[in-house]
Design a protein around this motif. Sequence first.
Motif, PDB file in Angstrom:
ATOM      1  N   SER A  50       0.835  -1.209   0.000  1.00 34.39           N
ATOM      2  CA  SER A  50       0.000   0.000   0.000  1.00 34.39           C
ATOM      3  C   SER A  50       0.866   1.255   0.000  1.00 34.39           C
ATOM      4  N   GLY A  51       1.994   1.236   0.726  1.00 34.95           N
ATOM      5  CA  GLY A  51       2.903   2.373   0.746  1.00 34.95           C
ATOM      6  C   GLY A  51       3.527   2.628  -0.620  1.00 34.95           C
ATOM      7  N   GLU A  52       3.916   1.552  -1.283  1.00 30.78           N
ATOM      8  CA  GLU A  52       4.505   1.684  -2.622  1.00 30.78           C
ATOM      9  C   GLU A  52       3.466   2.186  -3.621  1.00 30.78           C
ATOM     10  N   GLN A  53       2.243   1.687  -3.504  1.00 26.25           N
ATOM     11  CA  GLN A  53       1.160   2.144  -4.381  1.00 26.25           C
ATOM     12  C   GLN A  53       0.876   3.623  -4.176  1.00 26.25           C
ATOM     13  N   PHE A  54       0.926   4.058  -2.911  1.00 26.45           N
ATOM     14  CA  PHE A  54       0.683   5.458  -2.565  1.00 26.45           C
ATOM     15  C   PHE A  54       1.707   6.368  -3.238  1.00 26.45           C
ATOM     16  N   VAL A  55       2.985   6.089  -3.063  1.00 25.58           N
ATOM     17  CA  VAL A  55       4.012   6.984  -3.586  1.00 25.58           C
ATOM     18  C   VAL A  55       4.076   6.927  -5.110  1.00 25.58           C
ATOM     19  N   LEU A  69      -6.612   6.413  -4.093  1.00 28.76           N
ATOM     20  CA  LEU A  69      -6.109   7.607  -4.768  1.00 28.76           C
ATOM     21  C   LEU A  69      -6.451   7.570  -6.248  1.00 28.76           C
ATOM     22  N   GLY A  70      -6.405   6.371  -6.826  1.00 32.56           N
ATOM     23  CA  GLY A  70      -6.748   6.225  -8.233  1.00 32.56           C
ATOM     24  C   GLY A  70      -8.244   6.133  -8.451  1.00 32.56           C
ATOM     25  N   ASP A  71      -8.910   5.321  -7.643  1.00 31.67           N
ATOM     26  CA  ASP A  71     -10.370   5.158  -7.722  1.00 31.67           C
ATOM     27  C   ASP A  71     -10.979   5.864  -6.518  1.00 31.67           C
ATOM     28  N   ARG A  72     -11.199   7.151  -6.641  1.00 28.22           N
ATOM     29  CA  ARG A  72     -11.555   7.992  -5.504  1.00 28.22           C
ATOM     30  C   ARG A  72     -12.964   7.724  -4.978  1.00 28.22           C
ATOM     31  N   LYS A 125      -4.986  15.438   4.945  1.00 23.48           N
ATOM     32  CA  LYS A 125      -5.977  14.616   5.631  1.00 23.48           C
ATOM     33  C   LYS A 125      -6.726  13.728   4.647  1.00 23.48           C
ATOM     34  N   ASP A 126      -7.214  14.323   3.572  1.00 24.95           N
ATOM     35  CA  ASP A 126      -7.900  13.534   2.552  1.00 24.95           C
ATOM     36  C   ASP A 126      -6.966  12.488   1.958  1.00 24.95           C
ATOM     37  N   THR A 127      -5.730  12.884   1.704  1.00 21.60           N
ATOM     38  CA  THR A 127      -4.766  11.983   1.074  1.00 21.60           C
ATOM     39  C   THR A 127      -4.402  10.816   1.975  1.00 21.60           C
ATOM     40  N   PHE A 128      -4.120  11.099   3.240  1.00 23.35           N
ATOM     41  CA  PHE A 128      -3.711  10.033   4.152  1.00 23.35           C
ATOM     42  C   PHE A 128      -4.869   9.106   4.526  1.00 23.35           C
ATOM     43  N   THR A 129      -6.096   9.619   4.592  1.00 23.00           N
ATOM     44  CA  THR A 129      -7.222   8.713   4.872  1.00 23.00           C
ATOM     45  C   THR A 129      -7.392   7.711   3.733  1.00 23.00           C
ATOM     46  N   ARG A 130      -7.022   8.111   2.524  1.00 25.09           N
ATOM     47  CA  ARG A 130      -7.108   7.180   1.400  1.00 25.09           C
ATOM     48  C   ARG A 130      -6.054   6.077   1.530  1.00 25.09           C
ATOM     49  N   PHE A 131      -4.888   6.442   2.030  1.00 25.01           N
ATOM     50  CA  PHE A 131      -3.868   5.422   2.286  1.00 25.01           C
ATOM     51  C   PHE A 131      -4.292   4.488   3.415  1.00 25.01           C
ATOM     52  N   THR A 132      -4.718   5.066   4.557  1.00 25.14           N
ATOM     53  CA  THR A 132      -5.103   4.212   5.690  1.00 25.14           C
ATOM     54  C   THR A 132      -6.312   3.348   5.322  1.00 25.14           C
ATOM     55  N   ASN A 133      -7.210   3.880   4.496  1.00 26.78           N
ATOM     56  CA  ASN A 133      -8.338   3.085   4.019  1.00 26.78           C
ATOM     57  C   ASN A 133      -7.851   1.849   3.265  1.00 26.78           C
ATOM     58  N   ASP A 134      -6.880   2.048   2.376  1.00 27.18           N
ATOM     59  CA  ASP A 134      -6.381   0.928   1.579  1.00 27.18           C
ATOM     60  C   ASP A 134      -5.649  -0.098   2.436  1.00 27.18           C
ATOM     61  N   VAL A 135      -4.901   0.380   3.433  1.00 22.55           N
ATOM     62  CA  VAL A 135      -4.197  -0.537   4.335  1.00 22.55           C
ATOM     63  C   VAL A 135      -5.199  -1.372   5.124  1.00 22.55           C
TER      64      VAL A 135
END
Length: 528
Positions: A151-156, A195-198, A172-182
């Motif tokens: 998920s971290g690699e996908q994020f960056v 991030l890709g499929d918002r 905040k919006d960006t990091f919630t999308r990362f934590t959501n995916d994790v």
Amino acid sequence: MLWIVVAIAVIAWVYRLLTRPHKYWLEKGVKQGNPGFLFGDNWGTVFRKRSFAEMVLMVYNICPKARYTGLYQFLQPTLLLKDPDLIKQITVKDFDHFVDHRSFISEDIEPLWAKNLFALTGKKWHQMRTTLSPAFTSSKMKYMFTLISQSGEQFVNHFLKKDENLITIEMKDTFTRFTNDVIANTAFGVECDSLGDRENEFYLMGKEITNFRGFWKTLKIFGYFVVPRVLKFFKVGIFSNRVRHFFDNLIKTNIQSREKHGIVRPDMIHLLLEARKNGIKHDEKLVQDTGFATVEESEIHKNPKNAKAEITDQDMTSQALLFFFAGFDSVSTLMCFMSHELAVNPDIQKRLIEEVDETRDVCKGQITYGGVLSMKYMDMVVSEALRKWPSSVAVDRVCTKPYTIEAKYPDERPLLLEKNAVVWLPIFGLHRDPNHYPEPECFDPERFNDRNKINIKPYTYLPFGSGPRNCIGSRFALLEIKTLFFYILSHFEIVPVEKTQIPLVISKKKFNLTAEKGFWLGLKRRSL
């Protein structure tokens, strides 16, 4: 004329009835502030005059030398504990008197919430904690690291694809999308790219269950504090039927698919299924731990005799949902504050980037579990972020049987806490106390270097709570944060932009700790 007299008498009686509870601590000889009518010490947060964190700090500072002070959550008397030794006494040594958190929602109204580990009480909590505890050890975090790293690699990579030298984003919006995916990946067995499929369904459902804004939701929360019996009578729950059905169905179909096709993933559902089938034993192998802030699991949770015999699908759904609550908002908020501190303290960020580069070279470009945990300065920065901006500004405990706090100083007298009395651990107050942390407003990771951290007084640093009822997910949260910042700083610098609020101001409009004007920062591509 008579009806006017009667009306005045009734109003006076009601007023006395509603103000009487606010004299509770005075009658017990406990110092308190000036609680507002009906709202108690919450009046400032209700009317947006101060944030919840600022309210905790205000009550904490009412009487600097007192070991405890009284406050009122609306009409509920609450004892705020300030003395580290007293906190240890109540949360560890005499834990059997303070096992529970305050409960708002009964299981028959909202089982999806009431069956999670945070909300469970008494024996049910003890059994579930013992059952789940082995799933959150260091060795199990190593087991799930692959999914977190993906998920971290996908994020960056999402931002590396942008043809921009400086990318301005709201963190905040960006990091919630990362934590959501994790969380989707590690707790529910679902792969997402928010991030890709918002507008993916999992993210939208997560936003809904963690959003407590709006008139009706605010009214519900107010009702749970003031008239919980009324809400229970009318069976007023927290979640919509749509949310309940989505998460119930998600877990059930996931389990069915795994059992039918023999699917094994290194995630939370697999560990819970293992616990349901055979139980999980505590792995006593020496595995590098996740950092200074990690809380140790109590010995009482390592006895398999205390474990629950069966975990239902509903139990699994509830634990996964709690995982979502804790991870989606709390962890993403800590990431936001840490990003802000790195942006406004470039010297600290520069040193952290140097460590990230060194670690990447040692790991030959492919980060490992051991590599993440070997970064000493990263741990210092995360520990200081949790000190200055704790995810929970206060946590409660409920007295389950009468308990007496013995007098220690001449101006004290024994204080009897009746059954169901509520006490608070004022985490934000402890962490901002200059007696424990000089210049507490200053972001200084050196507080947690090898020389200084051994001098931190026990029970003054509580980002994940204290005692057997501490946060079970501390290792996971720390691993998630460190992994993501490793990936970000490998490719970007975090910098202030025009919309960055400096100095940062805590929002008075939201219950959770957050920034008044959001977390606007820039990702500046590094020259590698």
